[in-house]
Design an enzyme around this catalytic site. Structure first.
Site, short mmCIF file in Angstrom:
data_model
loop_
_atom_site.label_atom_id
_atom_site.label_comp_id
_atom_site.label_asym_id
_atom_site.label_seq_id
_atom_site.Cartn_x
_atom_site.Cartn_y
_atom_site.Cartn_z
N GLY A 10 -22.09 65.61 13.79
CA GLY A 10 -21.86 65.36 15.33
C GLY A 10 -20.42 64.67 14.42
O GLY A 10 -20.12 64.36 14.41
N CYS A 134 -17.52 54.19 25.66
CA CYS A 134 -16.77 53.92 24.62
C CYS A 134 -15.57 53.27 25.46
O CYS A 134 -14.69 51.99 25.10
CB CYS A 134 -16.12 55.35 24.15
N GLN A 161 -8.44 59.46 30.31
CA GLN A 161 -9.06 59.43 28.61
C GLN A 161 -9.51 61.31 28.62
O GLN A 161 -8.74 61.74 29.10
CB GLN A 161 -11.43 59.41 30.04
N PRO A 192 17.22 81.08 27.11
CA PRO A 192 17.65 79.75 27.64
C PRO A 192 18.39 79.85 29.45
O PRO A 192 18.68 78.71 29.95
CB PRO A 192 18.41 79.43 26.96
N ARG A 271 -10.24 61.97 33.22
CA ARG A 271 -10.05 62.72 32.33
C ARG A 271 -8.94 63.10 32.39
O ARG A 271 -7.99 63.78 33.31
CB ARG A 271 -11.01 63.71 32.39
N HIS A 278 -8.51 57.09 24.24
CA HIS A 278 -8.56 56.48 25.58
C HIS A 278 -7.39 55.48 26.10
O HIS A 278 -7.74 54.52 25.81
CB HIS A 278 -10.53 55.95 26.10
P1 NAP Z 1 -22.14 66.49 18.91
O1 NAP Z 1 -21.01 66.38 18.07
O2 NAP Z 1 -22.64 67.35 20.10
O3 NAP Z 1 -23.19 66.12 17.15
C1 NAP Z 1 -25.30 66.20 17.68
C2 NAP Z 1 -25.41 66.79 17.29
O4 NAP Z 1 -25.44 68.81 17.12
C3 NAP Z 1 -25.60 66.82 15.98
O5 NAP Z 1 -25.53 65.77 15.43
C4 NAP Z 1 -25.81 68.56 15.10
O6 NAP Z 1 -27.61 68.16 15.18
C5 NAP Z 1 -25.95 69.32 16.69
N1 NAP Z 1 -24.68 70.26 16.36
C6 NAP Z 1 -24.99 71.18 16.69
N2 NAP Z 1 -24.12 72.06 16.18
C7 NAP Z 1 -23.96 71.27 15.83
C8 NAP Z 1 -21.79 72.02 14.91
N3 NAP Z 1 -21.54 73.12 14.87
N4 NAP Z 1 -20.94 70.98 14.51
C9 NAP Z 1 -21.89 69.66 14.32
N5 NAP Z 1 -23.01 69.47 15.11
C10 NAP Z 1 -23.39 70.60 15.85
O7 NAP Z 1 -22.49 64.88 19.86
P2 NAP Z 1 -21.31 64.21 19.86
O8 NAP Z 1 -20.47 63.77 20.46
O9 NAP Z 1 -21.56 63.44 18.31
O10 NAP Z 1 -22.45 62.32 20.60
C11 NAP Z 1 -23.43 61.82 20.06
C12 NAP Z 1 -23.79 60.83 21.25
O11 NAP Z 1 -23.18 59.81 21.14
C13 NAP Z 1 -24.03 61.32 22.12
O12 NAP Z 1 -25.21 60.45 22.87
C14 NAP Z 1 -22.58 60.71 23.02
O13 NAP Z 1 -23.08 60.74 24.26
C15 NAP Z 1 -22.76 59.48 22.16
N6 NAP Z 1 -21.50 58.88 22.36
C16 NAP Z 1 -20.81 59.92 22.32
C17 NAP Z 1 -19.26 59.91 22.30
C18 NAP Z 1 -17.83 60.73 22.34
O14 NAP Z 1 -16.85 60.01 22.26
N7 NAP Z 1 -18.18 62.02 22.30
C19 NAP Z 1 -18.77 58.12 22.45
C20 NAP Z 1 -19.72 57.72 22.47
C21 NAP Z 1 -20.99 57.89 22.38
P3 NAP Z 1 -28.26 68.80 13.92
O15 NAP Z 1 -27.21 68.64 12.75
O16 NAP Z 1 -29.72 67.83 13.05
O17 NAP Z 1 -28.34 69.75 14.08
#
Ligand code: NAP
Length: 374
Positions: A10, A134, A161, A192, A271, A278
Site C-alpha cells: 500500500g 500524521c 494537508q 497571449p 485539505r 502536510h
Molecule cells: P492503501 O494504500 O490503501 O493500502 C492498503 C492495502 O490495500 C495494501 O496493503 C494492499 O493489500 C491493498 N491494495 C489493494 N489494491 C492495491 C493497489 N492497487 N496497490 C497497492 N495496494 C493495494 O493504504 P495506506 O494509505 O497505505 O494506509 C494504510 C494504513 O495506514 C491505514 O490505516 C491508514 O489510515 C494508515 N495511515 C495512512 C497514512 C496516509 O497518509 N495514507 C498516514 C498514517 C497512517 P494487499 O497487498 O494485502 O492486497
C-alpha cells in the site's frame, strides 16, 4: 526475530519498504510477508527465509511471528488483532492504522519525542505500538524542543494537508482534476491576448461541473480546498481535529486534553492540493517571554531532523514548502515571530512529509527499538 509484514504494497507500506531497505533493516531479522489478496504469490526479494506470500488472515501463520508490522488499515486491524490476542498470541504489534491508538493497552510511537514513554511501556510489558496521526506527529516533531522544556501552554494549528493523507486514489484524482482544469483553459492560455476573466470563467465552470473527477475526493481540490477532514460527529469538531489533542497528550504521556497538566491543542484541519507533505501554521502561547533567538535554539537543538528557517521572504519561500520537503526526513520550522497579542505569543509554520515521519518512519524505528538497534 521473525517479523510478519502486512500491508507492504500500500502507500504507507511502500514507503516503509523503501526506508527499511535503505537502512538495511531486513538484515536484522527474518521477514515473512503477508497479503490479503495474493496468498501464495511471490514475496518481495528481501524475504530471505520464506519467499512465498502468506495469507494475512491465517492466524496460525501470523502467530508464528514474534512481531507483526502492519500498514494494512483499520479494518484489517479490527478484524485480525482481537482474534490473534484471543488465541493467546503474545508478540509485538506495530501498526500504522488508527484503530488501536487510543486503546489503554497501546502506546503511540514517535520516539524522537516520546522515547521515555515507549521505554517505560516496554519495561511494563506493553505489546501494542501504534503510529500517530500524521499531522499530530509532524507538529510534535517540529515543536519537540519547546515541548520537552514544557514551554507551551497551548497551540492552535491551522493545517494545509496534502492529498496523500486521504489515500492513493485521492492523489491520482487531484492530478486528474488539475489536468481537466488546464484542458478547459488550454486554448485561451495559448493566446497571449485572451482575457484573464475568460480563463477564470472557464476554470470556474469546470470546477463546478459534474464532469470534474471527484469520486474519491468528493469535491474540487485542485484550484480549491476542503475545510473539513475526516468524520463529522455533529459537534463542530472534525474527526481529524479531535485526534490532535487526544493523540498529542497520549504521545507526550500527559493527562487527557483539558485535564490539569495536559497540552491544549486546537485548530482547523484543511485539505489543500499538495501531493504528500502536510503544512501547518501554528499559533502558540508560551509559558515565558523568552527571546526569539533562545526559542530558535531550543527548537533547532531538539532532534536531528528539525531545522529552523530564518523568518525572511526568500528562505521561507525556498525552504518551507511541500515541494521542497517532499520525500525527505526534514522537518523545517520557520515564520517564527512574537505576535501582537503579547510577548508570550508565537507564530510558526512547519512542513513535513506525511508518508515518512508522518506514517512509515516511526514504525520501522519501533522495530529497531525492539531489536536494540536504534
Ligand atoms: P492503501 O494504500 O490503501 O493500502 C492498503 C492495502 O490495500 C495494501 O496493503 C494492499 O493489500 C491493498 N491494495 C489493494 N489494491 C492495491 C493497489 N492497487 N496497490 C497497492 N495496494 C493495494 O493504504 P495506506 O494509505 O497505505 O494506509 C494504510 C494504513 O495506514 C491505514 O490505516 C491508514 O489510515 C494508515 N495511515 C495512512 C497514512 C496516509 O497518509 N495514507 C498516514 C498514517 C497512517 P494487499 O497487498 O494485502 O492486497
Amino acid at each position: 526475530m521473525k517479523v510478519g509484514i502486512v500491508g507492504w504494497r500500500g502507500m504507507v507500506g511502500s514507503v516503509l519498504m523503501q526506508r527499511m531497505s535503505a537502512e538495511k533493516d531486513f538484515e536484522l531479522f527474518d521477514a515473512v510477508f503477508f497479503s490479503t489478496s495474493n496468498a501464495g504469490g511471490d514475496a518481495p526479494q528481501v524475504a530471505r527465509a520464506d519467499r512465498t506470500l502468506k495469507d494475512a488472515s491465517d492466524l496460525k501463520a501470523l502467530a508464528a511471528c514474534d512481531t507483526i508490522v502492519t500498514a494494512q488499515g483499520g479494518d484489517y486491524t479490527n478484524d485480525v488483532f482481537p482474534k490473534l490476542r484471543a488465541a493467546g498470541w503474545k508478540g509485538y504489534w506495530i501498526d500504522a492504522a488508527s484503530a488501536l491508538r487510543m486503546s489503554d493497552d497501546a502506546v503511540i510511537i514517535l520516539d524522537p519525542v516520546n522515547l521515555p514513554v515507549i521505554n517505560d511501556a516496554l519495561a511494563r510489558g506493553v505489546k501494542d505500538y501504534i503510529g500517530s496521526n500524521c499531522t499530530v506527529g509532524l507538529m510534535l516533531l517540529a515543536l519537540d524542543g519547546l515541548l520537552k522544556a514544557d514551554l507551551i501552554e497551548w497551540v492552535s494549528a491551522m493545517t494545509y494537508q496534502a492529498a496523500s493523507g486521504a489515500g492513493a486514489p485521492q492523489m491520482r484524482e487531484l492530478i486528474e482534476q488539475m489536468g481537466q482544469l488546464h484542458s478547459s483553459a488550454r486554448d485561451l492560455l495559448s493566446d497571449p491576448a485572451s482575457a484573464i476573466l475568460e480563463i477564470d470563467h472557464a476554470v470556474s465552470m469546470t470546477l463546478l461541473s459534474d464532469q470534474l473527477p471527484a469520486r474519491s475526493i468528493g469535491a474540487p481540490l485542485a484550484g480549491s480546498l476542503i475545510p473539513w477532514i475526516h468524520t463529522d460527529l455533529g459537534d463542530g469538531i472534525s474527526g481529524e481535529e479531535r485526534k490532535a489533542g487526544a493523540e498529542a497528550n497520549k504521545i507526550l504521556g500527559r493527562p487527557a486534553m483539558g485535564e490539569p497538566g495536559s497540552l491544549i491543542v486546537e485548530g482547523l484541519c484543511v485539505r489543500v492540493g499538495a501531493m504528500r507533505c502536510h503544512s501547518q501554521a501554528l499559533t502558540m502561547k508560551l509559558r515565558a517571554d523568552l527571546p526569539l533567538s533562545e526559542i530558535e535554539k531550543i527548537l533547532a537543538d531538539a532532534n536531528e531532523w528539525v531545522t529552523v528557517i530564518s523568518n525572511n521572504r526568500d528562505d521561507s519561500i525556498r525552504e518551507l514548502s511541500p515541494a521542497k520537503v517532499t520525500g525527505t526526513m526534514s522537518i523545517p520550522i520557520g515564520r517564527l515571530r512574537k505576535l501582537a497579542m503579547g510577548p508570550e505569543y508565537l507564530s510558526a509554520f512547519t512542513v513535513g512529509d506525511q508518508l515518512l515521519w508522518g506514517a512509515a518512519e516511526p514504525l520501522r524505528r519501533m522495530l529497531r527499538l525492539l531489536l536494540n538497534k536504534l
